[in-house]
Design a protein around this motif. Structure first.
Motif, PDB file in Angstrom:
ATOM      1  N   GLU A  56      47.032  42.447  42.638  1.00  0.00           N
ATOM      2  CA  GLU A  56      45.900  41.377  42.390  1.00  0.00           C
ATOM      3  C   GLU A  56      45.914  40.852  43.876  1.00  0.00           C
ATOM      4  O   GLU A  56      44.762  40.121  43.911  1.00  0.00           O
ATOM      5  CB  GLU A  56      46.499  40.362  41.640  1.00  0.00           C
ATOM      6  CG  GLU A  56      46.545  40.801  40.226  1.00  0.00           C
ATOM      7  CD  GLU A  56      46.778  39.663  39.202  1.00  0.00           C
ATOM      8  OE1 GLU A  56      46.256  38.364  39.467  1.00  0.00           O
ATOM      9  OE2 GLU A  56      47.323  39.742  38.150  1.00  0.00           O
ATOM     10  N   TYR A 131      45.430  49.394  37.516  1.00  0.00           N
ATOM     11  CA  TYR A 131      44.092  49.265  37.904  1.00  0.00           C
ATOM     12  C   TYR A 131      43.378  50.718  37.921  1.00  0.00           C
ATOM     13  O   TYR A 131      43.995  51.615  38.480  1.00  0.00           O
ATOM     14  CB  TYR A 131      44.017  48.507  39.275  1.00  0.00           C
ATOM     15  CG  TYR A 131      44.253  46.991  39.016  1.00  0.00           C
ATOM     16  CD1 TYR A 131      43.396  46.119  38.462  1.00  0.00           C
ATOM     17  CD2 TYR A 131      45.474  46.777  39.549  1.00  0.00           C
ATOM     18  CE1 TYR A 131      43.606  44.966  38.856  1.00  0.00           C
ATOM     19  CE2 TYR A 131      45.890  45.353  39.275  1.00  0.00           C
ATOM     20  CZ  TYR A 131      44.923  44.509  38.890  1.00  0.00           C
ATOM     21  OH  TYR A 131      45.290  43.013  39.014  1.00  0.00           O
ATOM     22  N   THR A 177      39.216  47.883  35.534  1.00  0.00           N
ATOM     23  CA  THR A 177      40.140  47.689  34.273  1.00  0.00           C
ATOM     24  C   THR A 177      41.475  47.495  34.822  1.00  0.00           C
ATOM     25  O   THR A 177      41.780  47.957  35.726  1.00  0.00           O
ATOM     26  CB  THR A 177      40.222  48.690  33.144  1.00  0.00           C
ATOM     27  OG1 THR A 177      40.755  49.806  33.893  1.00  0.00           O
ATOM     28  CG2 THR A 177      38.819  48.841  32.532  1.00  0.00           C
ATOM     29  N   ARG A 178      42.255  46.717  34.170  1.00  0.00           N
ATOM     30  CA  ARG A 178      43.675  46.288  34.435  1.00  0.00           C
ATOM     31  C   ARG A 178      44.564  46.519  33.147  1.00  0.00           C
ATOM     32  O   ARG A 178      44.443  45.852  32.212  1.00  0.00           O
ATOM     33  CB  ARG A 178      43.868  44.818  35.164  1.00  0.00           C
ATOM     34  CG  ARG A 178      45.349  44.669  35.404  1.00  0.00           C
ATOM     35  CD  ARG A 178      45.773  43.375  35.955  1.00  0.00           C
ATOM     36  NE  ARG A 178      45.315  42.430  34.791  1.00  0.00           N
ATOM     37  CZ  ARG A 178      44.965  41.038  35.208  1.00  0.00           C
ATOM     38  NH1 ARG A 178      44.743  40.656  36.215  1.00  0.00           N
ATOM     39  NH2 ARG A 178      44.941  40.361  34.021  1.00  0.00           N
ATOM     40  N   GLU A 181      42.388  46.761  30.309  1.00  0.00           N
ATOM     41  CA  GLU A 181      41.580  45.619  29.950  1.00  0.00           C
ATOM     42  C   GLU A 181      40.373  45.362  31.030  1.00  0.00           C
ATOM     43  O   GLU A 181      40.908  45.345  31.959  1.00  0.00           O
ATOM     44  CB  GLU A 181      42.165  44.356  29.536  1.00  0.00           C
ATOM     45  CG  GLU A 181      43.053  44.440  28.345  1.00  0.00           C
ATOM     46  CD  GLU A 181      42.593  44.380  27.210  1.00  0.00           C
ATOM     47  OE1 GLU A 181      41.360  43.644  26.870  1.00  0.00           O
ATOM     48  OE2 GLU A 181      43.086  45.051  26.490  1.00  0.00           O
ATOM     49  N   VAL A 183      38.259  43.604  33.513  1.00  0.00           N
ATOM     50  CA  VAL A 183      38.214  42.465  34.420  1.00  0.00           C
ATOM     51  C   VAL A 183      37.211  42.279  35.465  1.00  0.00           C
ATOM     52  O   VAL A 183      36.466  43.426  35.375  1.00  0.00           O
ATOM     53  CB  VAL A 183      39.609  42.578  35.332  1.00  0.00           C
ATOM     54  CG1 VAL A 183      40.751  42.283  34.334  1.00  0.00           C
ATOM     55  CG2 VAL A 183      39.755  43.462  36.287  1.00  0.00           C
ATOM     56  N   ASP A 184      36.748  41.219  35.883  1.00  0.00           N
ATOM     57  CA  ASP A 184      35.372  41.066  36.551  1.00  0.00           C
ATOM     58  C   ASP A 184      35.812  41.757  38.061  1.00  0.00           C
ATOM     59  O   ASP A 184      36.470  41.070  38.864  1.00  0.00           O
ATOM     60  CB  ASP A 184      35.179  39.510  36.795  1.00  0.00           C
ATOM     61  CG  ASP A 184      34.003  39.333  37.530  1.00  0.00           C
ATOM     62  OD1 ASP A 184      33.149  39.942  37.845  1.00  0.00           O
ATOM     63  OD2 ASP A 184      33.586  38.014  37.272  1.00  0.00           O
ATOM     64  N   ASN A 187      35.988  39.470  41.248  1.00  0.00           N
ATOM     65  CA  ASN A 187      37.072  38.815  41.597  1.00  0.00           C
ATOM     66  C   ASN A 187      38.107  39.854  42.527  1.00  0.00           C
ATOM     67  O   ASN A 187      39.082  39.200  42.958  1.00  0.00           O
ATOM     68  CB  ASN A 187      38.145  38.453  40.470  1.00  0.00           C
ATOM     69  CG  ASN A 187      37.306  37.332  39.563  1.00  0.00           C
ATOM     70  OD1 ASN A 187      36.749  36.546  40.092  1.00  0.00           O
ATOM     71  ND2 ASN A 187      37.659  37.364  38.371  1.00  0.00           N
TER      72      ASN A 187
END
Length: 190
Positions: A56, A131, A177-178, A181, A183-184, A187
């Motif tokens: 992240e 990721y 995806t992480r 799921e 993710v934007d 970001n």
């Protein structure tokens, strides 16, 4: 020396299963006892081939430079002009121009390439840490499943848009995806 520069793409055949290199090639390259030919040079540069470790705290490179035409939206629907409808969007659509190179956002292993009616030719990368990044609306791919690609390496080129994005014009689709799921992507972009 050639062994200090990581290649943009290393084929799966050149990499060892553990992500390392054959000891004899490494010793020859490091000692300079024999000048490696191009095949050996590629092998000697695969030390990082499976060492992808995105977190992240890292940021991704933009695949192309352009305006975001359709943003990520999984909590509310967003408008798709060509489809003339609102729907959820697990990725984002970035304006571009046909033929422009599309760059890998991080050091990655190529998981798969494919094609869908909506996204055209796609590439999915494993960037580590759970990721994955999917790029769509591509052509003339320079990678194949099993390859390692360094951040900033060329994945392929921007294709003409599919019929699902004709009003949006030339673009690149990007989905992050992480752990499975969406993710934007914004970001995680520099």
């Amino acid at each position: 020396p050639a062994s200090t520069v990581a290649p943009a793409v290393v084929s799966a055949e050149a990499a060892q299963p553990d992500g390392g290199i054959e000891q004899s090639d490494a010793e020859e390259s490091a000692s300079g006892e024999s000048a490696p030919d191009e095949g050996q040079e590629a092998v000697s540069q695969t030390v990082l081939s499976n060492a992808v470790s995105f977190t992240e705290e890292n940021l991704l490179l933009w695949p192309v430079q352009g305006e975001v035409l359709i943003e990520f939206s999984m909590d509310a629907t967003t408008y798709f002009p060509t489809l003339d409808q609102y729907k959820y969007n697990p990725g984002m659509v970035i304006q571009s121009e046909e033929g422009i190179p599309v760059y890998a956002g991080a050091d990655a292993n190529v998981l798969e390439t494919g094609s869908t009616d909506e996204l055209g030719t796609t590439v999915t990368l494993d960037i580590g840490g759970g990721y994955q990044v999917l790029y769509g609306q591509l052509k003339d791919l320079t990678v194949e499943p099993g390859d390692y690609i360094a951040a900033g390496g060329v994945l392929g080129y921007v294709a003409a848009p599919t019929k699902y994005y004709s009003l949006e014009g030339d673009n690149v689709y990007m989905e992050v995806t992480r752990d499975g799921e969406s993710v934007d992507p914004l970001n995680y972009l520099e």
